[in-house]
Design a protein around this motif. Sequence first.
Motif, short mmCIF file in Angstrom:
data_model
loop_
_atom_site.label_atom_id
_atom_site.label_comp_id
_atom_site.label_asym_id
_atom_site.label_seq_id
_atom_site.Cartn_x
_atom_site.Cartn_y
_atom_site.Cartn_z
N GLU A 263 -94.43 72.81 12.05
CA GLU A 263 -93.89 72.04 11.10
C GLU A 263 -92.37 72.10 11.02
O GLU A 263 -91.71 70.88 10.54
CB GLU A 263 -94.22 72.64 9.58
CG GLU A 263 -95.93 72.52 9.42
CD GLU A 263 -96.40 73.35 8.16
OE1 GLU A 263 -97.63 73.31 7.89
OE2 GLU A 263 -95.56 74.19 7.82
N VAL A 264 -91.57 73.18 11.11
CA VAL A 264 -90.39 73.13 11.05
C VAL A 264 -89.53 72.53 12.21
O VAL A 264 -88.51 71.71 12.01
CB VAL A 264 -89.84 74.62 11.01
CG1 VAL A 264 -88.34 74.78 11.35
CG2 VAL A 264 -89.80 75.32 9.72
N THR A 265 -90.21 72.54 13.36
CA THR A 265 -89.77 71.72 14.42
C THR A 265 -89.78 70.04 14.28
O THR A 265 -89.01 69.54 14.46
CB THR A 265 -90.52 72.05 15.72
OG1 THR A 265 -90.19 73.59 16.16
CG2 THR A 265 -90.03 71.26 16.92
N ALA A 266 -90.87 69.79 13.61
CA ALA A 266 -91.10 68.49 13.40
C ALA A 266 -90.11 68.00 12.19
O ALA A 266 -89.49 67.01 12.38
CB ALA A 266 -92.50 67.94 12.94
N ALA A 267 -89.90 68.68 11.31
CA ALA A 267 -89.16 68.41 10.05
C ALA A 267 -87.79 68.28 10.62
O ALA A 267 -86.91 67.50 9.81
CB ALA A 267 -89.66 69.18 9.09
N LEU A 268 -87.39 69.18 11.47
CA LEU A 268 -85.97 69.11 11.69
C LEU A 268 -85.68 68.04 12.66
O LEU A 268 -84.42 67.57 12.44
CB LEU A 268 -85.80 70.36 12.97
CG LEU A 268 -84.26 70.65 13.32
CD1 LEU A 268 -83.55 71.12 12.17
CD2 LEU A 268 -84.26 71.79 14.54
N ASP A 269 -86.30 67.30 13.31
CA ASP A 269 -86.03 65.97 13.89
C ASP A 269 -85.58 65.08 12.72
O ASP A 269 -84.61 64.26 12.96
CB ASP A 269 -87.23 65.32 14.54
CG ASP A 269 -87.50 66.14 15.83
OD1 ASP A 269 -86.73 66.61 16.48
OD2 ASP A 269 -88.69 66.06 16.23
N ALA A 270 -86.27 64.96 11.56
CA ALA A 270 -85.93 64.09 10.58
C ALA A 270 -84.45 64.61 9.80
O ALA A 270 -83.96 63.73 9.63
CB ALA A 270 -87.01 63.92 9.51
N PHE A 271 -84.32 65.87 9.66
CA PHE A 271 -83.05 66.50 9.22
C PHE A 271 -81.95 66.01 10.10
O PHE A 271 -80.77 65.65 9.73
CB PHE A 271 -83.22 67.83 8.89
CG PHE A 271 -81.84 68.24 8.82
CD1 PHE A 271 -81.19 68.39 7.70
CD2 PHE A 271 -81.34 69.24 9.93
CE1 PHE A 271 -80.00 69.12 7.44
CE2 PHE A 271 -79.88 69.70 9.79
CZ PHE A 271 -79.43 69.74 8.47
N LEU A 272 -82.14 66.23 11.38
CA LEU A 272 -80.89 66.01 12.20
C LEU A 272 -80.58 64.34 12.25
O LEU A 272 -79.38 64.06 12.42
CB LEU A 272 -81.27 66.40 13.73
CG LEU A 272 -81.31 67.92 13.92
CD1 LEU A 272 -81.89 68.30 15.25
CD2 LEU A 272 -80.26 68.63 13.65
N ALA A 273 -81.67 63.37 12.00
CA ALA A 273 -81.37 62.08 12.24
C ALA A 273 -80.84 61.75 10.87
O ALA A 273 -79.68 60.86 10.89
CB ALA A 273 -82.56 61.47 12.53
N LEU A 274 -81.25 62.23 9.74
CA LEU A 274 -80.48 61.81 8.63
C LEU A 274 -78.98 62.43 8.65
O LEU A 274 -78.04 61.64 7.97
CB LEU A 274 -81.39 62.56 7.32
CG LEU A 274 -82.36 62.04 7.02
CD1 LEU A 274 -83.30 62.81 6.01
CD2 LEU A 274 -82.11 60.47 6.35
N GLU A 275 -78.76 63.75 9.01
CA GLU A 275 -77.40 64.32 8.94
C GLU A 275 -76.54 63.49 9.88
O GLU A 275 -75.29 63.12 9.51
CB GLU A 275 -77.30 65.71 9.50
CG GLU A 275 -76.08 66.34 9.02
CD GLU A 275 -76.03 67.46 10.08
OE1 GLU A 275 -75.31 68.48 9.50
OE2 GLU A 275 -76.34 67.58 10.98
N ALA A 276 -76.81 62.86 11.00
CA ALA A 276 -76.01 62.28 11.76
C ALA A 276 -76.00 60.68 11.31
O ALA A 276 -75.11 60.02 11.79
CB ALA A 276 -76.67 62.04 13.26
#
Length: 385
Positions: free
Chosen positions: A215-228
């Motif tokens: 779950e964390v691996t999948a959610a991290l993709d969204a986090f990184l995209a938002l931050e960038a």
Amino acid sequence: MHAADEPVAQQRPSTARQDAYVSLVDVPDDAWHELEARAVEPNGYYLAEWELAVNATAHGLTDVSALTAWRHGSLIGLLPVVSLRRAYRLPLPVLVNADAYGTLSTPLLDRHAAREAAAALFTQARQNGVRAIVFRNVALEGPAMAAMHDALAEQGLAPRVITSHVRAGLDATRDADEVLRDGLGAKKLKELRRQRNRLAEHGAVTFEVARTPDEVTAALDAFLALEASGWKGKRGTALQQQAGDEAFIRRATRALAARGQCEIVTLKVGDAAVASGVMVRHLDRAYYFKIGIDERFGKYSPGVQLTLDVTRHLCTDPAIASADSTAAPGHPMIDPIWRERLAIGDVVLPLYRNDPVAALTYGALSLRHHMREGAKRIVQRLRSR
């Protein structure tokens, strides 16, 4: 204290010199984890999975050493360190806490032997020719600093604070609605509810917590995209923009999730993430590492909306008693919401009485701080014209 009475700085069997500080990767994982569980004061950024991930790939933060203290085969103290030359380009025999990609440097000290552990770390540093230790962003009022203060006092020494500030924290033992009312007031909460209702016109608004490694691996993709996608991306400071930084956060979050020490919180509108944050957990404290938002929804305050949900989430978690924003002092988003204040500072710990090296280090770093603050004020005045 006589030299013969000083705590032994290193007792674990090893082929290396027992008085030498070691490479961080040579600290045994099992001993590190056991110390984490016994720490007198938590520090999510010195958890093994986090700091080893930083040390492996994070830009400019690799190849770190460690001061270690052992007693009867158990690790009772740990402080990741680099040289003053590396940290500040000052060629003096001084160590500085390693930057763990998080604004906290409180060392891990065994709650059953905190003063002894601190004294042993200092002894090991002395045995390697170190004259002082610099802590950047250390908790000034917690039990770890108290233990270090006591250990120094036995040698007739005292810490010298270079600079200090307070930052936002959360008392998670309180009722969340009470926390939010006290912090924001009824009028602001009403406005935020209006904004959330407007946000819901674009799709159902949901708050999700990723906990398992997958779950964390999948959610991290969204986090990184938002931050960038936001201002950090424009400044080139988003995690995704440095291969080593992205590798670190991917490794650290997945590994910590496997130990129940990491969550990624996400605010969604329909199926789209509009705000996301990384949270690290150690003992009874949570650390709000970073957030990313979709600036296209900025008028609905997605970062604030996420933090309201995070506050409710933490205040209803019986395992969490407090949270550290790890934010800059006076942060415009978190300060009005989390009204507890944590005292943080940069400190020089001298290891010898009347030592000119410690005095020179304190003077140089104090001057550096005042010059940087002066430059910031000049830039702010120019921008305000």
